[in-house]
Design an enzyme around this catalytic site. Structure first.
Site, PDB file in Angstrom:
ATOM      1  N   ARG A  69       0.816  -1.208   0.000  1.00  0.00           N
ATOM      2  CA  ARG A  69       0.000   0.000   0.000  1.00  0.00           C
ATOM      3  C   ARG A  69       0.858   1.270   0.000  1.00  0.00           C
ATOM      4  O   ARG A  69       0.327   2.378   0.175  1.00  0.00           O
ATOM      5  CB  ARG A  69      -0.937  -0.025   1.215  1.00  0.00           C
ATOM      6  CG  ARG A  69      -2.078   0.971   1.098  1.00  0.00           C
ATOM      7  CD  ARG A  69      -3.086   0.874   2.208  1.00  0.00           C
ATOM      8  NE  ARG A  69      -4.028   1.962   2.078  1.00  0.00           N
ATOM      9  CZ  ARG A  69      -5.086   1.961   1.293  1.00  0.00           C
ATOM     10  NH1 ARG A  69      -5.356   0.881   0.565  1.00  0.00           N
ATOM     11  NH2 ARG A  69      -5.874   3.003   1.201  1.00  0.00           N
ATOM     12  N   THR A 225     -19.107   5.846  15.476  1.00  0.00           N
ATOM     13  CA  THR A 225     -20.166   6.585  16.174  1.00  0.00           C
ATOM     14  C   THR A 225     -21.501   5.926  15.874  1.00  0.00           C
ATOM     15  O   THR A 225     -21.906   5.809  14.713  1.00  0.00           O
ATOM     16  CB  THR A 225     -20.204   8.054  15.732  1.00  0.00           C
ATOM     17  OG1 THR A 225     -18.902   8.638  15.892  1.00  0.00           O
ATOM     18  CG2 THR A 225     -21.210   8.831  16.581  1.00  0.00           C
TER      19      THR A 225
END
Length: 296
Positions: A69, A225
């Site tokens: 990556r 969240t």
């Protein structure tokens, strides 16, 4: 778990609701982002000192010359630093029914399952250490918010992840009881470096949620969240927002994590505990999983 899951034509879950991307300003040289520094002012009761996993924090150093990556990482940290947020609805119909029938608490259970899903994917365990090293942590521990109704303040409490879902659920309950209501941001001492964040907004359902981190492009770990669950026809849906750094993961990985989490939610109960196995597993990113030792 194979990807895409059997029967899925697309890696993007149908529960996908919204996606936003946030750019970051470059921070001053040498900035170290640490959201776990406690306030000098201490309120509340005397608190016990826990056993800390700080000194037992295995990780793998990333070799930038061979890391697959590396080009994406450099682009999204040097050319176009940015994070992104994705919000999706999770189907918690069976999970909610089982939780209520067994007298279990929803938020602690969800904390344990999110921690289990995160620890299956190395993309979400990639982080800078305090020393500046870029590593993949073997394990991440959850740090989660607990709201105090009287003061209308919240505390961030961490619990050690050891791979045993049932034992961890009891540990989360214990930490909430010990450290909740202290009116301190970080009441539990000695937080380790390898923490990721979970919070809840149980008063509102939402279709999108984004945290603006304009000077924290070195913060690579995910932030979760939860919103207020709601009924949709015969199902119960829970909105969940994932904030992630584009340098270490893409929408593909966030979608895979949502599928992992939905899979954990859909599994059945055994002996009054939400699990087909007492063990949680770690993934190495190459399709292999390693069972963490159970704590019976």
């Amino acid at each position: 778990m194979t990807w895409p899951p059997a029967g899925k034509d697309s890696p993007l879950p149908s529960r996908f609701v919204s996606l936003t991307r946030t750019g970051h300003e470059l921070p001053p040289q040498g900035l170290t982002v640490s959201p776990y520094q406690d306030s000098a002012a201490t309120q509340g009761r005397n608190l016990p000192k826990p056993q800390s996993p700080r000194n037992a924090m295995p990780f793998t150093r990333i070799d930038m010359d061979t890391w697959k990556r590396r080009e994406l990482f450099r682009h999204f940290t040097e050319v176009a630093p940015c994070s992104f947020s994705m919000t999706a609805n999770l189907d918690i119909t069976r999970f909610r029914a089982t939780q209520k029938a067994n007298g279990l608490k929803l938020y602690p259970m969800l904390i344990c399952l999110i921690a289990g899903a995160v620890n299956t994917m190395p993309e979400f365990r990639t982080a800078y250490r305090e020393s500046g090293e870029l590593v993949i942590h073997d394990i991440l521990h959850p740090s989660y918010t607990v709201f105090d109704k009287e003061s209308e303040l919240f505390s961030a409490i961490w619990t050690e992840f050891d791979g045993n879902r049932n034992a961890m659920y009891e540990a989360v309950l214990d930490d909430m009881a010990r450290y909740g209501g202290t009116r301190r941001y970080c009441p539990k001492p000695d937080p380790p470096e390898n923490l990721f964040n979970i919070s809840a907004i149980p008063w509102t359902s939402f279709t999108g949620f984004n945290l603006n981190l304009p000077r924290a492009e070195k913060y690579l770990l995910p932030i979760f969240t939860m919103g207020k669950f709601f009924e949709q026809g015969a199902s119960v849906q829970l909105p969940l927002a994932i904030q992630a750094h584009h340098a270490v993961c893409d929408g593909f990985h966030a979608s895979r994590l949502l599928e992992q989490l939905q899979d954990l939610l859909d599994r059945g109960m055994r002996d009054g505990r939400y699990s087909t196995s007492d063990d949680l597993y770690l993934g190495d990113g190459e399709g292999h999983t390693h069972c963490l030792a159970s704590r019976k």
